[in-house]
Design a protein around this motif. Structure first.
Motif, short mmCIF file in Angstrom:
data_model
loop_
_atom_site.label_atom_id
_atom_site.label_comp_id
_atom_site.label_asym_id
_atom_site.label_seq_id
_atom_site.Cartn_x
_atom_site.Cartn_y
_atom_site.Cartn_z
N TYR A 88 0.84 -1.20 0.00
CA TYR A 88 0.00 0.00 0.00
C TYR A 88 0.87 1.24 0.00
O TYR A 88 2.06 1.20 0.32
N GLU A 128 -5.16 5.95 1.94
CA GLU A 128 -4.40 4.79 1.52
C GLU A 128 -4.75 4.42 0.08
O GLU A 128 -5.90 4.52 -0.34
N THR A 129 -3.75 3.95 -0.64
CA THR A 129 -3.95 3.43 -1.99
C THR A 129 -3.31 2.07 -2.08
O THR A 129 -2.12 1.91 -1.77
N ASP A 184 0.76 4.65 -7.61
CA ASP A 184 -0.56 5.29 -7.58
C ASP A 184 -1.72 4.33 -7.76
O ASP A 184 -2.86 4.77 -7.94
N GLY A 185 -1.47 3.03 -7.72
CA GLY A 185 -2.54 2.06 -7.86
C GLY A 185 -2.88 1.68 -9.28
O GLY A 185 -3.83 0.93 -9.51
#
Length: 340
Positions: free
Chosen positions: A273, A282-283, A321-322
């Protein structure tokens, strides 16, 4: 079977063993020759590895995991070409990190009955500046952006973060004065806004903001917390829960960490994460495999981390950044640092 036939069988078996031993030695020798490549490892050559600036751009320096006589030695590749031929040099390290020409190498000292461990501070040419005996098995290491502070964590009880039956010791060393803060558990803790003290406190995984401020994991009461630390005031203050092995981005805005996700196996409980320090949002990254590592920021957008591989460990990357998908960075590699 006659005595002569038994003797013939014995000689034949001995010849097979000698041939097998010679084949193993030859393979190890092939893996160690400059410019050669072992059948099961990345291309490598012996050479000079430095922690200073490189005219040809940033370097990725790491512990080489390729089997052979140079296993565990430090290796370097261009960050822009991590799968090109790696340059391998001494020393050997179990954990490693570097910044601003200072390196920290946590290494094993092999004895007749058991191994012991040392923390070795390296200069830019990988020469030893100081060495310190360690109280347990090396697990995490970091250098501050200036190169003035180094930190390491060892297991003094147990050998894994997966359960609760372990004990750690984390140390911070100032390389300007050689002042040693031997155990961060002596720091004053503020938990959820209140002074806190408990016998089960463990601290590990330092990541430096500068020469006074850092982040780490504090575990107590079966929970883990992200803490902000102050080396001058000797304080730790909790900021966020369920954070292990934090890693601060170069711009100081985000922390990557491994998070225990409910519903996952006890043997593989973590996902990677990223925490926004301004918003505490959270990402989750797109890496869905369990991560038992302190991730490294290659830049402000990209994370590198270790996963099990054929040689013990490979390095992978994923956007912070996911978005995107995980990609192999370097096979047979562990414990990296970016040297600019």
């Amino acid at each position: 079977m006659t005595f002569g036939r038994r003797l013939l069988v014995l000689f034949a078996a001995a010849a097979v063993l000698v041939a097998a031993g010679a084949w193993t030695v030859l393979r190890a020798g092939d893996a160690s020759r400059g410019g050669d490549r072992a059948d099961d490892g990345p291309p490598a050559r012996a050479g000079v590895v430095t922690l200073g600036p490189h005219a040809d751009g940033a370097q990725l320096v790491f512990r080489s995991m390729t089997w052979g006589p140079r296993r565990d030695h430090l290796a370097a590749v261009p960050l822009a070409g991590p799968r090109t031929t790696r340059t391998v040099a001494v020393p050997a390290c179990l954990r490693f990190h570097a910044a601003a020409g200072t390196g920290i190498c946590l290494q094993a000292v092999h004895g007749l009955l058991e191994d012991t461990y040392r923390a070795v501070v390296l200069d830019a040419d990988l020469h030893e500046r100081r060495g310190y005996d360690l109280a347990g098995i090396p697990t995490r290491a970091r250098v501050s952006p200036s190169g003035h502070l180094v930190a390491w964590t060892v297991f003094v009880g147990g050998d894994s973060y997966a359960g609760t039956d372990f004990s750690t010791r984390t140390t911070i060393l100032d390389t300007r004065t050689w002042t040693l803060q031997d155990d961060l558990e002596t720091y004053a803790v503020t938990l959820d806004g209140k002074p806190y003290r408990a016998a089960d406190t463990n601290i590990w995984g330092v990541t430096f903001a500068d020469d006074e401020h850092f982040y780490a994991t504090l575990a107590t009461g079966g929970q883990t917390h992200l803490v902000a630390g102050d080396t001058g005031r000797h304080t730790l203050t909790t900021l966020h829960d369920n954070v292990e092995c934090p890693s601060l981005s170069p711009d100081g805005r985000h922390i990557a960490y491994k998070k225990r996700v409910p519903g996952l196996s006890d043997d593989a409980p973590w996902r990677l994460y990223v925490l926004d320090l301004a918003t505490m949002a959270e990402t989750a990254t797109t890496e869905e495999r369990t991560i038992d590592d302190q991730a490294l920021w290659l830049d402000d957008r990209t994370l590198a981390y270790a996963l099990p591989g054929d040689d013990g460990s490979d390095l992978w990357t994923v956007p912070a950044d996911g978005t995107g998908t995980p990609a192999l960075l370097a096979a047979a590699a562990l414990s990296p640092a970016v040297v600019r």
